[in-house]
Design an enzyme around this catalytic site. Structure first.
Site, PDB file in Angstrom:
ATOM      1  N   CYS A 129      37.938  46.577  34.568  1.00 60.69           N
ATOM      2  CA  CYS A 129      39.116  45.702  34.449  1.00 60.69           C
ATOM      3  C   CYS A 129      39.800  45.925  33.102  1.00 60.69           C
ATOM      4  CB  CYS A 129      38.692  44.242  34.585  1.00 60.69           C
ATOM      5  SG  CYS A 129      39.991  43.055  34.161  1.00 60.69           S
ATOM      6  N   CYS A 152      39.667  42.631  30.766  1.00 61.76           N
ATOM      7  CA  CYS A 152      38.424  42.064  30.232  1.00 61.76           C
ATOM      8  C   CYS A 152      38.257  42.413  28.742  1.00 61.76           C
ATOM      9  CB  CYS A 152      37.226  42.592  31.020  1.00 61.76           C
ATOM     10  SG  CYS A 152      36.916  41.702  32.567  1.00 61.76           S
ATOM     11  N   HIS A 208      35.991  37.091  33.897  1.00 62.50           N
ATOM     12  CA  HIS A 208      36.737  37.756  34.956  1.00 62.50           C
ATOM     13  C   HIS A 208      36.708  36.964  36.258  1.00 62.50           C
ATOM     14  CE1 HIS A 208      38.384  41.390  36.904  1.00 62.50           C
ATOM     15  NE2 HIS A 208      37.545  41.159  37.897  1.00 62.50           N
ATOM     16  N   ASN A 221      51.230  35.103  38.999  1.00 58.08           N
ATOM     17  CA  ASN A 221      51.094  35.599  40.365  1.00 58.08           C
ATOM     18  C   ASN A 221      49.610  35.677  40.665  1.00 58.08           C
ATOM     19  OD1 ASN A 221      53.894  36.022  40.749  1.00 58.08           O
ATOM     20  ND2 ASN A 221      53.759  37.978  39.683  1.00 58.08           N
ATOM     21  N   SER A 264      48.367  42.562  40.187  1.00 62.53           N
ATOM     22  CA  SER A 264      47.737  43.880  40.081  1.00 62.53           C
ATOM     23  C   SER A 264      46.313  43.810  39.554  1.00 62.53           C
ATOM     24  CB  SER A 264      48.573  44.783  39.162  1.00 62.53           C
ATOM     25  OG  SER A 264      48.696  44.203  37.872  1.00 62.53           O
ATOM     26  N   HIS A 314      41.790  39.357  37.182  1.00 62.41           N
ATOM     27  CA  HIS A 314      41.382  38.635  35.977  1.00 62.41           C
ATOM     28  C   HIS A 314      42.381  37.497  35.743  1.00 62.41           C
ATOM     29  CE1 HIS A 314      39.123  38.707  32.075  1.00 62.41           C
ATOM     30  NE2 HIS A 314      40.125  37.904  31.751  1.00 62.41           N
ATOM     31  N   HIS A 354      45.100  35.486  34.529  1.00 69.74           N
ATOM     32  CA  HIS A 354      46.138  35.765  33.533  1.00 69.74           C
ATOM     33  C   HIS A 354      47.504  35.336  34.067  1.00 69.74           C
ATOM     34  CE1 HIS A 354      46.834  39.231  36.174  1.00 69.74           C
ATOM     35  NE2 HIS A 354      47.988  39.423  35.555  1.00 69.74           N
ATOM     36  N   GLN A 379      52.042  35.833  32.959  1.00 69.85           N
ATOM     37  CA  GLN A 379      53.002  36.601  32.180  1.00 69.85           C
ATOM     38  C   GLN A 379      54.007  35.668  31.518  1.00 69.85           C
ATOM     39  OE1 GLN A 379      54.432  40.432  33.801  1.00 69.85           O
ATOM     40  NE2 GLN A 379      53.249  39.957  35.646  1.00 69.85           N
TER      41      GLN A 379
END
Length: 349
Positions: A55, A58, A120, A160, A168, A171, A173, A175
């Site tokens: 990943c 990570c 993760h 997303n 994509s 993990h 996260h 934006q």
């Protein structure tokens, strides 16, 4: 609502108006009975390792752009290695023959990625509320920092979740994009909130959540500082609108207690989603803050949108095609039924 009217709108095709965007949605309750022979999605995995050596988000791993992540222990923010916007783009504008037909202009901006935490395998649904509070505080710090950059007027924080929504990497996260102009969706909301305020001398979302609080039929969950509803005008099957109860415009205005309350209700919303079909529920989620364009925006009310695509099961999604692309967005399950379903799952263990 009048019982006769309620029956009509529960069973018959009708349109609903979205005062926040100025758009309409077609609701067709009888279509929930139609058979389905369309696309069937793969069920996402429910278990992931705490650390994945492959990943690129990570701690300690090398990202696709060649930069190695530090061994971070809380939130971690970095400039997107493949940013959609550049902060040093030159100023230029095109309007061929001054007809307003072939028009283009450069757009400056900053795109960042923010990891919620090192692990993760966790999500907003499974994180501890204290860890989500760290996420909210980082959103606040990022908003304050980016809003102070000359030439930037809007800060969009969005997540997303799931391959179905184009994520994509699993993990946890989000934006953060800061742009030199206010994007289309918040611009429409700005205009509608301004027009409503000019007409009524009141706040659109303050008045709306007061109505929802009174009716309770579309409320999913709430606390002292926030309320989550399936909006009356929802387009997506289990769409949620999350609003602050207090009237303010942006993350930097959150009080310490509101940070805790926001963190708690985010955990509640996403964990409830995961119970709908007993899978990690995909969605796109984003906060709409007041613009940072140098003007006062007393009409703006802090809120977030959750747009999940799943409709009938974990493997059947809603598509925006045909009439919805060429005419008007359309939904089958009513907002009231969707809210009833979600509400029944809020406290289920």
């Amino acid at each position: 609502m009048d019982e006769k009217l309620e029956l009509i709108f529960r069973e018959q095709s009708h349109r609903r108006f979205n005062p926040l965007s100025g758009e309409w949605v077609l609701v067709s309750p009888h279509r929930t009975q139609r058979p389905w022979q369309g696309a069937v999605e793969a069920v996402p995995p429910t278990e992931r390792p705490q650390y994945d050596p492959t990943c690129y988000l990570c701690p300690g791993n090398t990202r696709a752009g060649g930069v190695r992540n530090p061994k971070y222990e809380s939130t971690y923010v970095f400039e997107n290695d493949f940013a959609a916007l550049k902060k040093d783009a030159p100023s230029a504008r095109l309007d061929l023959q001054d007809k307003g037909l072939l028009v283009a202009e450069t757009e400056r901006g900053i795109c960042r990625v923010m990891c919620f935490l090192p692990r993760h395998d966790l999500t907003l649904a499974t994180m501890q509320v204290r860890d989500i509070e760290a996420v909210v505080r980082t959103w606040t710090a990022q908003t304050r920092e980016l809003a102070a950059v000359p030439g930037l007027k809007h800060v969009q924080i969005f997540e997303n979740r799931g391959e179905m929504m184009g994520a994509s990497n699993p993990h946890p996260h989000c934006q953060i994009w800061a742009t030199g102009t206010v994007p289309e969706a918040p611009t429409r909301e700005l205009t509608c909130q301004q027009n409503y305020g000019d007409r009524t001398h009141s706040c659109l979302l303050c008045d709306y959540i007061a109505l929802e609080d009174a009716e309770r039929v579309r409320v999913v969950c709430s606390n002292e500082s926030f309320i989550a509803v399936v909006p009356f005008w929802a387009v997506w099957p289990f769409e949620i609108l999350l609003c602050s109860r207090r009237h303010f415009g942006a993350f930097p205005e959150l009080s310490p207690s509101e940070v805790s309350q926001l963190s708690s209700i985010l955990n509640q919303i996403v964990s409830t989603y995961d119970r709908v079909f007993d899978v990690p529920f995909p969605y796109s989620m984003g906060f709409h803050q007041s613009p940072f364009d140098g003007s006062e925006h007393p009409e703006w009310h802090f809120h977030a949108h959750f747009y999940p695509p799943l409709l009938r099961s974990a493997t059947v999604r809603k598509f925006m095609v045909g009439f919805e692309m060429l005419g008007t967005p359309q939904r089958d399950i009513t907002a009231e039924l969707a809210a009833e379903k979600l509400r029944s799952l809020v406290t289920k263990s």
